[in-house]
Write an enzyme that holds these catalytic residues in place. Sequence first.
Site, PDB file in Angstrom:
ATOM      1  CG  ASN A   1      -1.900   1.139   1.231  1.00 51.81           C
ATOM      2  OD1 ASN A   1      -1.883   2.011   0.361  1.00 51.81           O
ATOM      3  ND2 ASN A   1      -2.780   1.163   2.221  1.00 51.81           N
TER       4      ASN A   1
ATOM      5  NE  ARG B   1      -6.544   1.741  -0.467  1.00 53.16           N
ATOM      6  CZ  ARG B   1      -6.680   2.760   0.357  1.00 53.16           C
ATOM      7  NH1 ARG B   1      -5.726   3.070   1.203  1.00 53.16           N
ATOM      8  NH2 ARG B   1      -7.784   3.477   0.334  1.00 53.16           N
TER       9      ARG B   1
ATOM     10  CG  HIS C   1     -12.831   3.756   2.610  1.00 52.79           C
ATOM     11  ND1 HIS C   1     -13.493   4.846   3.162  1.00 52.79           N
ATOM     12  CD2 HIS C   1     -11.514   4.000   2.808  1.00 52.79           C
ATOM     13  CE1 HIS C   1     -12.618   5.681   3.677  1.00 52.79           C
ATOM     14  NE2 HIS C   1     -11.403   5.199   3.461  1.00 52.79           N
TER      15      HIS C   1
ATOM     16  NE  ARG D   1      -9.078  12.471   3.250  1.00 48.02           N
ATOM     17  CZ  ARG D   1      -9.128  11.185   2.904  1.00 48.02           C
ATOM     18  NH1 ARG D   1      -9.859  10.807   1.874  1.00 48.02           N
ATOM     19  NH2 ARG D   1      -8.460  10.274   3.600  1.00 48.02           N
TER      20      ARG D   1
ATOM     21  CD  GLU E   1      -8.675  -1.130   3.767  1.00 44.08           C
ATOM     22  OE1 GLU E   1      -9.058  -0.324   2.902  1.00 44.08           O
ATOM     23  OE2 GLU E   1      -8.065  -0.798   4.799  1.00 44.08           O
TER      24      GLU E   1
END
Length: 400
Positions: free
Chosen positions: A9, A91, A179, A237, A375
């Site tokens: 990742n 990813r 996601h 964010r 993940e």
Amino acid sequence: MAKGILVINAGSTSVKFCVYRSTDVLVLVYHGELDGVGSEPRFVVKDAKGKQLDAHDWQGQPLDMEGAISFVLNWSETKQTGIEIAAVGHRVVHGGLAYEKPVLVDDKVIAELESLEAVEPSHQAFEVGAIKAVAKVNAKLPQVAVFDTGFHRTMPAVAQRFALPSDVAGTLIRRWGFHGISYEFIAAAFPRYEPTARRVIVAHLGGGASMCAMLDGKSMDTSMGLGALDGLPMATRCGAIDPEILLFLLRERKYSPDDLEDLLYKKSGLLGLSGISEDMRVLMESKAASAAEAIEYFVYQIVKFTGAYAALLDGLDAFVFTAGIGEHDASLRAAVVEKLGWLGAKLDADANNRNGPRISTEDSKVSIWVIPTNEELMIAQHTAALAGAPTNMRPLQAAD
């Protein structure tokens, strides 16, 4: 020698990685991170139980992404005897319309993913760069790209649209959703917890936060849109925002596009609301009114999206908390569930304080769960399946 799957990742300044031994089942062997890429690199790796296996720093000497990837691969090959890296899984945030499913990477795939960098500039370029770096180090090593957007391509067309002219929107401007690897993992795991639940809302609450409405394990709607700004407020964010605010900042405050990007991505969310921290743990411990207001806003938005998604699903059978905040913050979960009483949700306080897995009472009309996401395992599973299958694709060429 056992075969291993390396999962990467990659970000702008870091490479997070882990290796799974591929036998009858995938078993985590070690995981680590090389951060400070481009400045002051630091490498730490731990075994599956969290015991540190190795650490390294470069005494202030910079290291680029290619060098970071090379170090991780070489460490895996020389320090971990008994495991041969057979494939690498990545990813990748955006697969566009071309790649709704994981894909074995070749040069055609690379070109398509590079074309999406303008749509998702925050992550895509670094992830594609990591794929290229692996190819430079070992061009024969199979690589698989697993996409965050892919899970959401089951959303109905109306959920993917924005109310813009078709010649403006084209095929790129749509609600892509993110996601997705996390949501795919939860969708696959959840039937073991609640096999009869069809209408499920999942809240992925971490530094990045989003929600997803699922029907029979498929995405029906999600809170993030074209990029990773929309929906819930996040660490830094903004989440959902009135577009008129952006026009006002451009017109009256003379913000540039770069100014706006910096504001919306790095100075807003929990940090902007509180003026204290982006970390929910810090806010929970703070006695400042602004910290409480930031938490209240976060809970308010989760509850609002839950109401909308319950309506879209024509009811709700189960609600799942996952990711860092969702899995570990009992106070935040309690505040959310309290607001969902109108759905018949009832919290089991003791179970909630134990972090579940089920945190609702037996007579709750909606079952509430805490399920850790994984993940990396999802990526490893896809990589093992694709890298071990026959393929007619041309091998990936090392890029200059």
